[in-house]
Scaffold this motif. Sequence first.
Motif, PDB file in Angstrom:
ATOM      1  N   ARG A 192     -26.299 -46.315  24.149  1.00  0.00           N
ATOM      2  CA  ARG A 192     -27.397 -45.259  24.198  1.00  0.00           C
ATOM      3  C   ARG A 192     -27.782 -44.940  22.663  1.00  0.00           C
ATOM      4  N   ARG A 225     -31.394 -47.498  27.827  1.00  0.00           N
ATOM      5  CA  ARG A 225     -31.243 -47.647  29.191  1.00  0.00           C
ATOM      6  C   ARG A 225     -30.416 -48.914  29.498  1.00  0.00           C
ATOM      7  N   PRO A 226     -29.117 -48.868  28.924  1.00  0.00           N
ATOM      8  CA  PRO A 226     -28.102 -49.990  29.090  1.00  0.00           C
ATOM      9  C   PRO A 226     -28.137 -50.576  30.495  1.00  0.00           C
ATOM     10  N   THR A 227     -28.054 -51.698  30.745  1.00  0.00           N
ATOM     11  CA  THR A 227     -27.920 -52.425  32.236  1.00  0.00           C
ATOM     12  C   THR A 227     -26.540 -52.378  32.289  1.00  0.00           C
ATOM     13  N   GLU A 228     -26.122 -52.599  33.707  1.00  0.00           N
ATOM     14  CA  GLU A 228     -24.718 -52.939  34.175  1.00  0.00           C
ATOM     15  C   GLU A 228     -24.135 -54.001  33.504  1.00  0.00           C
ATOM     16  N   GLU A 229     -24.969 -54.964  33.281  1.00  0.00           N
ATOM     17  CA  GLU A 229     -24.222 -56.310  32.797  1.00  0.00           C
ATOM     18  C   GLU A 229     -23.769 -55.975  31.260  1.00  0.00           C
ATOM     19  N   GLU A 230     -24.703 -55.287  30.439  1.00  0.00           N
ATOM     20  CA  GLU A 230     -24.213 -54.741  29.110  1.00  0.00           C
ATOM     21  C   GLU A 230     -23.249 -53.811  29.220  1.00  0.00           C
ATOM     22  N   ASN A 239     -20.832 -53.652  31.295  1.00  0.00           N
ATOM     23  CA  ASN A 239     -19.668 -54.426  31.498  1.00  0.00           C
ATOM     24  C   ASN A 239     -18.981 -55.416  30.483  1.00  0.00           C
ATOM     25  N   ARG A 265     -29.290 -49.349  23.196  1.00  0.00           N
ATOM     26  CA  ARG A 265     -30.041 -49.466  24.275  1.00  0.00           C
ATOM     27  C   ARG A 265     -30.251 -48.148  24.903  1.00  0.00           C
ATOM     28  N   ARG A 300     -21.352 -46.405  27.926  1.00  0.00           N
ATOM     29  CA  ARG A 300     -22.735 -46.144  28.002  1.00  0.00           C
ATOM     30  C   ARG A 300     -23.248 -45.201  26.846  1.00  0.00           C
TER      31      ARG A 300
END
Length: 305
Positions: free
Chosen positions: A185, A266-271, A273, A264, A181
């Motif tokens: 960021r 605010r990275p997504t959980e998919e990103e 992972n 990103r 993460r």
Amino acid sequence: MGVATAPPPPTTSKTLQKQYLEAVGAYQYVLTFLFMGGRRSEWIRNQAIWRQLRDYYPVKLVKTAELPPDQNYVLGAHPHGIMCTGFLCNFSTESNGFSQLFPGLRPRLAVLAGLFYLPVYRDYIMSFGLCPVSRQSLDFILSQPQLGQAVVIMVGGAHEALYSVPGEHCLTLQKRKGFVRLALRHGASLVPVYSFGENDIFRLKAFATGSWQHWCQLTFKKLMGFSPCIFWGRGLFSATSWGLLPFAAPITTVVGRPIPVPQRLRPTEEEVNHYHALYMKALEQLFEEHKESCGVPASTCLTFI
């Protein structure tokens, strides 16, 4: 590109004076780690005592790819070992010529934030370029206008120290995703780093998972941030006696290829992972490519928990 390695220590037989200086170099780091605890100081990073520490094991630094200084990096360091000796030697000192192998990069080794609450010790470890492994601290470093920032994070942390058994390669990584993460960021490339031999310089009393001793270690970690370990080395004046001087087992720190990461905020959980999976695959590949040249049997595999 080919693999580049820092120049090895002289191969000539060591005099008694040289052996003594190396033992002092190794022992002073143990005492610093356990009992001692400014600002980053190139004078401290270039002290001759670190070259003695390097030669004692010896410690080597291997470069497998270019890390251009026109971007930032998050280096994941594995395994933690008992005292992170290889990472301290290679990234927090110039004993293996980090600045020559990776020109333009400014490495910062991230360690337990609680260490920076201790007067004197705090200033001493900051002179190496150490920083707290906290979001605020790491975000600040990677937000600097000058590129070439390289934060080195011991991803497995204190929990991984409980598995620092000689000859074993067990990493706490499957659920550790904060460093990914962080990279997302800031758009900082992820770089896997593996330090072969880090687990071999001390002997560890390992307790079975589920035992009351292991439970006490985990409970202490939740309260204090680090895990108490029972470990030992050799005596300062005798190789056959018990003591805190580490065993002189070779340590080779291999810096892998960078994994480009988009920015990103605010990275997504998919990103998260996705890039975590890419990182784990790259780390495993790095281990497989270099294990035999670093004295690890071909049948040995990484274990992720």
